[in-house]
Design a protein around this motif. Structure first.
Motif, PDB file in Angstrom:
ATOM      1  N   GLU A 103       0.829  -1.205   0.000  1.00  0.00           N
ATOM      2  CA  GLU A 103       0.000   0.000   0.000  1.00  0.00           C
ATOM      3  C   GLU A 103       0.865   1.257   0.000  1.00  0.00           C
ATOM      4  O   GLU A 103       0.536   2.247  -0.661  1.00  0.00           O
ATOM      5  N   ALA A 104       1.969   1.203   0.740  1.00  0.00           N
ATOM      6  CA  ALA A 104       2.861   2.360   0.748  1.00  0.00           C
ATOM      7  C   ALA A 104       3.446   2.603  -0.642  1.00  0.00           C
ATOM      8  O   ALA A 104       3.541   3.747  -1.095  1.00  0.00           O
ATOM      9  N   ALA A 105       3.799   1.511  -1.332  1.00  0.00           N
ATOM     10  CA  ALA A 105       4.309   1.664  -2.697  1.00  0.00           C
ATOM     11  C   ALA A 105       3.240   2.234  -3.628  1.00  0.00           C
ATOM     12  O   ALA A 105       3.518   3.110  -4.452  1.00  0.00           O
ATOM     13  N   VAL A 106       1.987   1.720  -3.452  1.00  0.00           N
ATOM     14  CA  VAL A 106       0.884   2.244  -4.276  1.00  0.00           C
ATOM     15  C   VAL A 106       0.654   3.718  -3.979  1.00  0.00           C
ATOM     16  O   VAL A 106       0.442   4.535  -4.886  1.00  0.00           O
ATOM     17  N   ASN A 107       0.677   4.063  -2.688  1.00  0.00           N
ATOM     18  CA  ASN A 107       0.478   5.471  -2.313  1.00  0.00           C
ATOM     19  C   ASN A 107       1.585   6.359  -2.859  1.00  0.00           C
ATOM     20  O   ASN A 107       1.327   7.491  -3.301  1.00  0.00           O
ATOM     21  N   ARG A 108       2.812   5.837  -2.832  1.00  0.00           N
ATOM     22  CA  ARG A 108       3.909   6.612  -3.428  1.00  0.00           C
ATOM     23  C   ARG A 108       3.682   6.823  -4.910  1.00  0.00           C
ATOM     24  O   ARG A 108       3.933   7.912  -5.444  1.00  0.00           O
ATOM     25  N   ARG A 109       3.190   5.759  -5.567  1.00  0.00           N
ATOM     26  CA  ARG A 109       2.905   5.885  -6.997  1.00  0.00           C
ATOM     27  C   ARG A 109       1.793   6.904  -7.247  1.00  0.00           C
ATOM     28  O   ARG A 109       1.873   7.715  -8.179  1.00  0.00           O
ATOM     29  N   LYS A 110       0.758   6.860  -6.378  1.00  0.00           N
ATOM     30  CA  LYS A 110      -0.324   7.834  -6.521  1.00  0.00           C
ATOM     31  C   LYS A 110       0.191   9.253  -6.320  1.00  0.00           C
ATOM     32  O   LYS A 110      -0.214  10.182  -7.028  1.00  0.00           O
ATOM     33  N   ILE A 111       1.081   9.416  -5.343  1.00  0.00           N
ATOM     34  CA  ILE A 111       1.650  10.744  -5.100  1.00  0.00           C
ATOM     35  C   ILE A 111       2.430  11.205  -6.320  1.00  0.00           C
ATOM     36  O   ILE A 111       2.346  12.371  -6.731  1.00  0.00           O
ATOM     37  N   GLU A 112       3.198  10.274  -6.914  1.00  0.00           N
ATOM     38  CA  GLU A 112       3.939  10.644  -8.126  1.00  0.00           C
ATOM     39  C   GLU A 112       2.999  11.040  -9.254  1.00  0.00           C
ATOM     40  O   GLU A 112       3.240  12.023  -9.960  1.00  0.00           O
ATOM     41  N   VAL A 113       1.898  10.262  -9.401  1.00  0.00           N
ATOM     42  CA  VAL A 113       0.918  10.598 -10.447  1.00  0.00           C
ATOM     43  C   VAL A 113       0.287  11.946 -10.176  1.00  0.00           C
ATOM     44  O   VAL A 113       0.109  12.773 -11.082  1.00  0.00           O
ATOM     45  N   LEU A 114      -0.058  12.191  -8.889  1.00  0.00           N
ATOM     46  CA  LEU A 114      -0.649  13.484  -8.541  1.00  0.00           C
ATOM     47  C   LEU A 114       0.331  14.623  -8.806  1.00  0.00           C
ATOM     48  O   LEU A 114      -0.069  15.698  -9.272  1.00  0.00           O
ATOM     49  N   GLU A 115       1.593  14.399  -8.481  1.00  0.00           N
ATOM     50  CA  GLU A 115       2.583  15.435  -8.762  1.00  0.00           C
ATOM     51  C   GLU A 115       2.675  15.715 -10.260  1.00  0.00           C
ATOM     52  O   GLU A 115       2.769  16.874 -10.686  1.00  0.00           O
ATOM     53  N   LEU A 116       2.636  14.621 -11.060  1.00  0.00           N
ATOM     54  CA  LEU A 116       2.654  14.816 -12.507  1.00  0.00           C
ATOM     55  C   LEU A 116       1.428  15.592 -12.976  1.00  0.00           C
ATOM     56  O   LEU A 116       1.523  16.475 -13.842  1.00  0.00           O
ATOM     57  N   LYS A 117       0.264  15.270 -12.378  1.00  0.00           N
ATOM     58  CA  LYS A 117      -0.951  15.985 -12.762  1.00  0.00           C
ATOM     59  C   LYS A 117      -0.877  17.453 -12.356  1.00  0.00           C
ATOM     60  O   LYS A 117      -1.342  18.337 -13.084  1.00  0.00           O
ATOM     61  N   VAL A 118      -0.293  17.697 -11.167  1.00  0.00           N
ATOM     62  CA  VAL A 118      -0.146  19.090 -10.734  1.00  0.00           C
ATOM     63  C   VAL A 118       0.749  19.842 -11.709  1.00  0.00           C
ATOM     64  O   VAL A 118       0.449  20.972 -12.105  1.00  0.00           O
ATOM     65  N   HIS A 119       1.862  19.217 -12.098  1.00  0.00           N
ATOM     66  CA  HIS A 119       2.743  19.860 -13.077  1.00  0.00           C
ATOM     67  C   HIS A 119       2.019  20.078 -14.403  1.00  0.00           C
ATOM     68  O   HIS A 119       2.182  21.120 -15.059  1.00  0.00           O
ATOM     69  N   GLU A 120       1.205  19.063 -14.780  1.00  0.00           N
ATOM     70  CA  GLU A 120       0.464  19.197 -16.036  1.00  0.00           C
ATOM     71  C   GLU A 120      -0.541  20.333 -15.960  1.00  0.00           C
ATOM     72  O   GLU A 120      -0.662  21.133 -16.894  1.00  0.00           O
TER      73      GLU A 120
END
Length: 352
Positions: A103-120
């Motif tokens: 779950e921590a790995a999934v959450n990290r991945r979600k955070i990375e995706v969210l960061e990418l979306k924020v940059h986008e």
């Protein structure tokens, strides 16, 4: 008989001295010997009694040891069960640790995706600011203004055209695509408003993404119905317009076009329920469509003068500016029964 005689002889030998006196040395020796034998028998009897007591004590000790051994076995069995339970608990904890790690790995991945979306989103906002229509920045707008100013019209007409262009440019900069669409009677916005953006090479869908007015605050949900008794002459891939809006939180649904434009990115649920007509156009095939792609379809076929109800519900992820609509499919010149029996709804479940 020999043995009996000998014993008798011994008896006479022993007893005779008592009768005739104790001065006989042989009798005295025999007597002493007998007393010694008696003493030995008593000693052996005492030893036997002592041995019997020791055997009894040993038996009692063995009984006690056996009882202790049974108790120890029971305690060992209980401890073994406890250890097994502890092993099971440790195994469960190990699984929990593995799940939490996953779950921590999934959450990290979600955070990375969210960061990418924020940059986008930041890049989109920057691009929106860069492509804002300003007469001094856009040559085609400046040329149109110069033509109007340098033409044969009077000053009042020149000022009128200049004010019109400026107002339309200001409107394109500050109004959402939904407002632009709702203020038009046709399928396309006013040419002076939408055409200026389209001249920059930005397609309709991209313009809608850039001009949704930013992320809205609060929940997003809508519910609309068809109020007319009958909606007919619908072509293939034509939006079904649900004209009466019962709820429109977030302003994403545009009832003049039957179109929902996502004001927020997230996980959405959409559902539509449609009622068929009863005449020759009693059959329908409609789909919930996302950016031109079919997500799911509903079918209905009225028969024997009766209506038929078809419904479908979907869950999908949308980005800001994505479009959702209900389109008539397959059957040309189709008809749907309204009168609030046909509806379209959507809700933002999780913002992402």
């Amino acid at each position: 008989m020999c043995i009996t005689f000998s014993l008798a002889a011994v008896f006479l030998v022993v007893q005779v001295p008592y009768c005739f006196g104790n001065n006989d040395p042989l009798s005295t020796a025999l007597w002493n010997r007998i007393e010694a034998l008696e003493r030995r028998d008593k000693e052996q009897s005492m030893k036997i009694d002592a041995l019997e007591q020791r055997v009894s004590l040993s038996n009692e000790k063995l009984t006690i040891f056996s009882t202790l051994n049974e108790n120890i076995k029971k305690e060992l069995a209980v401890k073994t069960k406890k250890l097994e339970k502890q092993d099971d608990i440790l195994a469960a904890l190990q699984k929990d640790i593995e799940l939490q790690t996953l779950e921590a790995a999934v959450n990290r991945r979600k955070i990375e995706v969210l960061e990418l979306k924020v940059h986008e989103l930041h890049a989109r906002l920057t691009e929106t600011e860069q492509v804002s229509v300003q007469p001094e920045d856009r040559p085609e707008v400046s040329n149109e203004i110069n033509v109007k100013l340098n033409g044969t019209e009077g000053n009042d007409d020149k000022n009128k055209h200049l004010n019109t262009l400026n107002s339309r440019t200001e409107s394109a900069n500050h109004r959402t695509v939904g407002e632009l669409l709702d203020n038009t009677s046709g399928n396309m916005p006013d040419k002076a408003v939408y055409g200026q953006l389209n001249n920059r090479g930005i397609g309709r869908h991209a313009v809608q993404r850039f001009l949704t007015g930013g992320v809205q605050e609060g929940p997003v949900a809508f519910h609309a119905v068809i109020s007319k008794a009958l909606v007919q002459h619908l072509g293939i891939d034509q939006n079904i317009v649900f004209d009466v809006v019962e709820l429109n939180l977030g302003g994403g649904y545009h009832n003049q076009h039957g179109l929902f434009i996502a004001p927020k990115s997230g996980l959405y649920i959409f559902s539509t329920s449609l009622l068929s007509y009863v005449n020759a156009k009693a059959e329908f095939d409609a789909s919930i469509v996302k950016n031109g792609n079919i997500l799911a379809s509903a079918f209905g076929h009225g028969d024997s003068g009766r209506h038929d109800q078809g419904s479908v519900t979907v869950v999908t992820q949308l980005n800001v500016g994505d479009e959702i609509s209900v389109k008539n499919r397959v059957i040309a010149d189709d008809a749907y029964w309204g009168d609030r029996y046909s509806s379209f709804m959507g809700i933002l479940v999780i913002e992402m």
